[in-house]
Design a protein around this motif. Sequence first.
Motif, short mmCIF file in Angstrom:
data_model
loop_
_atom_site.label_atom_id
_atom_site.label_comp_id
_atom_site.label_asym_id
_atom_site.label_seq_id
_atom_site.Cartn_x
_atom_site.Cartn_y
_atom_site.Cartn_z
N UNK A 94 74.54 62.02 -13.25
CA UNK A 94 73.16 61.67 -13.58
C UNK A 94 72.37 61.37 -12.31
N UNK B 253 71.93 57.81 -11.14
CA UNK B 253 72.99 57.10 -10.42
C UNK B 253 73.02 57.49 -8.95
N UNK B 254 72.10 58.37 -8.54
CA UNK B 254 72.13 58.82 -7.16
C UNK B 254 70.85 58.47 -6.41
N UNK C 105 71.25 56.79 -2.39
CA UNK C 105 71.35 57.67 -1.21
C UNK C 105 70.23 58.70 -1.14
N UNK C 106 69.75 59.15 -2.29
CA UNK C 106 68.64 60.11 -2.24
C UNK C 106 67.40 59.49 -1.65
N UNK D 85 65.89 72.98 -7.47
CA UNK D 85 66.92 73.78 -8.13
C UNK D 85 67.82 72.86 -8.93
N UNK E 192 69.84 78.87 -1.24
CA UNK E 192 68.88 77.77 -1.43
C UNK E 192 69.35 76.75 -2.46
N UNK E 193 69.78 77.25 -3.62
CA UNK E 193 70.22 76.34 -4.67
C UNK E 193 71.42 75.52 -4.21
N UNK E 194 72.32 76.20 -3.56
CA UNK E 194 73.53 75.51 -3.11
C UNK E 194 73.17 74.40 -2.13
N UNK F 221 70.37 72.81 -1.83
CA UNK F 221 69.69 71.71 -2.52
C UNK F 221 70.68 70.84 -3.29
N UNK F 222 71.61 71.50 -3.97
CA UNK F 222 72.57 70.73 -4.75
C UNK F 222 73.48 69.91 -3.85
N UNK G 291 72.67 68.74 -0.90
CA UNK G 291 71.90 67.65 -0.30
C UNK G 291 71.54 66.56 -1.30
N UNK G 292 71.22 66.96 -2.54
CA UNK G 292 70.68 65.97 -3.48
C UNK G 292 71.60 65.64 -4.65
N UNK G 293 72.76 66.27 -4.72
CA UNK G 293 73.68 65.92 -5.80
C UNK G 293 75.08 65.59 -5.28
N UNK G 294 75.67 66.49 -4.49
CA UNK G 294 77.05 66.26 -4.05
C UNK G 294 77.12 65.16 -2.99
N UNK H 229 74.94 62.78 -2.17
CA UNK H 229 74.63 61.42 -2.64
C UNK H 229 75.75 60.80 -3.46
N UNK H 230 76.47 61.64 -4.21
CA UNK H 230 77.56 61.07 -5.00
C UNK H 230 78.62 60.48 -4.08
N UNK I 35 78.20 59.58 -1.01
CA UNK I 35 77.62 58.46 -0.28
C UNK I 35 77.60 57.20 -1.15
N UNK I 36 77.28 57.39 -2.42
CA UNK I 36 77.27 56.25 -3.34
C UNK I 36 78.67 55.64 -3.42
N UNK J 177 76.25 52.39 -10.00
CA UNK J 177 75.98 53.82 -10.15
C UNK J 177 77.26 54.59 -10.41
N UNK K 251 78.13 56.79 -13.64
CA UNK K 251 78.49 58.20 -13.53
C UNK K 251 79.75 58.51 -14.33
#
Lengths: 283, 450, 310
Positions: free
Chosen positions: A126, A129-130, A133-134, A156, C36-38, C40-41, C43-46, C48-49, C51-52, C286, C290
């Motif tokens: 989700x 939950x991020x 860091x974001x 994306x 591009x998608x990769x 972005x994902x 940087x902003x999904x993998x 941060x997870x 890092x959290x 967080x 998750x």
Amino acid sequence: MQLVTNDHVSKPSSARRLKKIGQYAFLIVLMLIVVSPFLLGFWTSFLPTSQISKGALWGKLSLANYWAAFTTTPILRYLFNSIVIASLTTVAQVVFCSMSAYAFVFLKFKGRKFLFYAFLATMMLPFEAEVIPNFMTVKSMGLLNHFAVMVVPFMATAFGTFMLRQSFLQIPKELKEAADIEGLNHWQFYYRITLPYSRISIVTLAAYSFLTSWNQYLWPMLTTFSDNFRPVQDGLRQLQSSETFNNWGMIQASACIVVIPTLIVLFIGQHYFKAGLNEGSVK
Amino acid sequence: MKQHRIIGLLGLLLVFVLIVSGCAIGHASATATAPREKIVFWHEMTGPAADQLKKFATQFNASQKKYQIVPEFEGTYNEAVQKILQTHGTSASPAIFQSMDVSTSELYHAKVATPMQHFIDKDHYNMNQIAAVPRAFYSQGGKQISMPFNTSQPVLYYNTSLLKRLGIKAPAKDPSYSDITAVAKQIQAKSKGKVNGMTVEEYGWLFEQFMANSNEHMANNENGRQGVPTAVNFDQPGAKKAMQWIQTNVKNKDIINFGSGSTAETNEMAAFLAGKLGIFMQSSADIGNLTSGMKDKLGICYFPHADGQKANGVSIGGASLWIGNDKSKSVQQGAWEFAKFLVNAKNQAIWEKITGYMAINKQAAKEPILKNLFAKQPMVAVPGEQLARTKPNTANSGIFMEDVVQERTLTQTAMQQVYNNGNIGKALKTATDSMNAAIKNNNKASGLTK
Amino acid sequence: MLQRLPKQVDNSLPSLNLAAKYKLTDSGYAIVFLGPTLMLLVAFVFYPMLKTLYMSFFLTNDFGKTTAFVGLSNYVSLITSSSYLSSLGATLVFVLAVSILTVVLGVALAVTANQELKGIRLFRTLFSATMGVSVSVAAIFWLFAFNPSVGVFAQLSQALHLPVVNWLTDPKSAMVAIIISTVWMNLGFTFLIIFGALQSVPKSLYEAADIVGISKLTQLFKVTIPMISGTLFFVMIVTLIEAFKSFGLIDMMTEGGPDNATNLLVYRIYQDAFINGNFAQGSTESILLTIIIAIFTLIQFKFLGKRVHY
């Protein structure tokens, strides 16, 4: 349930009428449950606040609250910001998601399966939950308090890729084979065949990403600090919390200013949305 | 067929976009001006105070050509502290910002601001014109760290006209808990339940004031004035007595609960203005709102004290002005000019009249605006009198501690439990334990203690 | 359609030529199409997870920088904290109530709207109306309705001489108020999905049931609901996951109070990280959130997997 179509002709007409009244009564009750918060909001947006704060739900109707909202609050600026943010996000999502979906369907490369599962896995994470860091990432990128901060992280999504992939899989194999024979390269096939062929799904994704971006609340709240960039959701929050007087009339008018355009678009596009939504989900 | 509909829909959207952007850009271009140094000013004021700040900014902008003040509302005091810390060093950060009383220690230790003393010395600014109590509040080691600005006292408001109509005697100027209860009970009874007796917002700041007025230190090391606090204790007799008073009144339905947060504040004010609430306790900063929105006559008295005890006095509330150290010299200079502008005698007099925050510039009392105000509405002078009779000590000079935001959240939660008939001792104990754990962690994390 | 497209000049040896070209360019194309998608994902999904997760093992200072390593102690103190556990409990109550009520009401709306009556289209449109409501608008409408002095509910109970409920200040009713508002917001979308599913149920089934003489109510439970059970499950789980992420209504209506009664998991993260400035604790919360959401998403995938082939 087809309650009426199969009515037997032999039934006495008074009973049928009674049944019909019952059906309408039930419909109206349900409708009132759904629309009464709207009605209350619309109605009070025309009432003077002095009346509302006395607890009265009647009084002289006027457009004064709307005038006040337009002239004394940045509500139009908020709307403008939201439209910019949501439009940019939508365009970016359609482009990037369709490209990555294309890769998963029509390109053969090493690690395709692994990457696809990795994409799927992100759907479990989700965004809420991020945010920590974001927040730090966009801060170090110098994006805080700018349109970009509300667009870049959402350009994306795995969901969009997944959804378009499902749709691209429906493209007949023969079409691709024929295109290969014609000598179309991947760009050409992507641009000239894939996108037009899946336009329904693409417009659905566009509508979905627009709405999602429009409804963003937490992220802009953390990353915007001025009315020049604040989108409408947080703008309304701002208006609501900065009113110490409980200027209910004006607040309700602001809410109505925000909701009326979306309602109009929804009503006009309803049939279209319905088709798209059901396509996007399961039947 | 389907395509037509889509195109129609998109067309409609486009038209809408054009209309809105046309309006929005029209707005923007109207405010655009010749190149000036942009000074972003963050504040947390609402209602008339926010309007007045905007007016001050406009007047300041018109008074000179070098700087352009851009005021931005940043939500509640609690929200703003983290926004300030987290944007520091980025282009999003403000040049000058307002931050609440109890955030002073945190901002000071985080070193996000240029000490006000720097500008005072450079400009040979006469700080003696600023009242001593707020000046001391925002100083450390004899140096001014921020500029006192909006300064308030917690007071008790009542509806004088309503009491008269119901034939009830107004409370004493320095009332005890039971004095207030008696009035609230009569309001409830004589109005046949149509008017609620009183309310006390679930608000950590008020909790702090109950302790201050009972001469209790919330944090050790004398509320942090003698060293970095390492523990708090909310579970003290004075605090308990206050909570007991509230709980009994809630049970007897003499207190109506409006909850907590900004919504609660607006709701209690709305009810009071509509004559549906007799008494409430709030910052003197509400005076502006109340006098301009009320047809009835307003009454004000001191913050109540426990029965059979002398009031120790309450601390000032409000906020001060800080100048960020992450902006260019000329921007900082512009921020300083604006700070001086806000605290000059005339503007402080206007500020007190409009908002109810006490003027911190001693010369303001000589301004005709204030003289007329006090002559016409003597009750408006009550907060100032309350402050004047208070002998400053470490219990009533605010809490110099990090993480006071968390303290406020926790005491607020404890109050919510008390209001909903929870065990008082347990509620206060839980809040104390949670806060002590947080203090321990935070002191360790920020290296204040080992 | 293909005739109009430009033809490659040399088509003499198509199979060999293309096969060679295909293998060579595909990976290159993949980089362009997927890149591009990769990025972005990542940087902003993998990132941060991870890092959290990293931050949850540390203490953080005022600026969110990690300072002291504390191992699992953030987790231990969280799981043993009664206030976190009560938040967790409240969240579970909230998501269950919201998803069940949303589906039940959604079915009621859809079934009612699936009759052939004059003007039914107007009702269908109105039933879907809340889809156009964004969170802050809904919050404002409901804040007004629940207002203790001028709100409709307060006035109704006053008029009927019933005790006035302190909707947003009593812990129990505040939760109810938040649930009502959330369900209302969800209704439009849910209605549309369920209604779509209903329309695809073959009419012949009902005709057959009518002939056998099965009552309408029995038909609802024996024909309609089994036929759309897949959709119902889908809607339920989507609503559930979304409910876990609730934030806006809570922020505007109760700010997590009273007595933390509506301090649901996401609001808590916000409060701990961005109000109290404790980023480490926010990160720990967080990670727990998750895990919870991942479990439900897996259930959803499992279900989708049955219907959507890879």
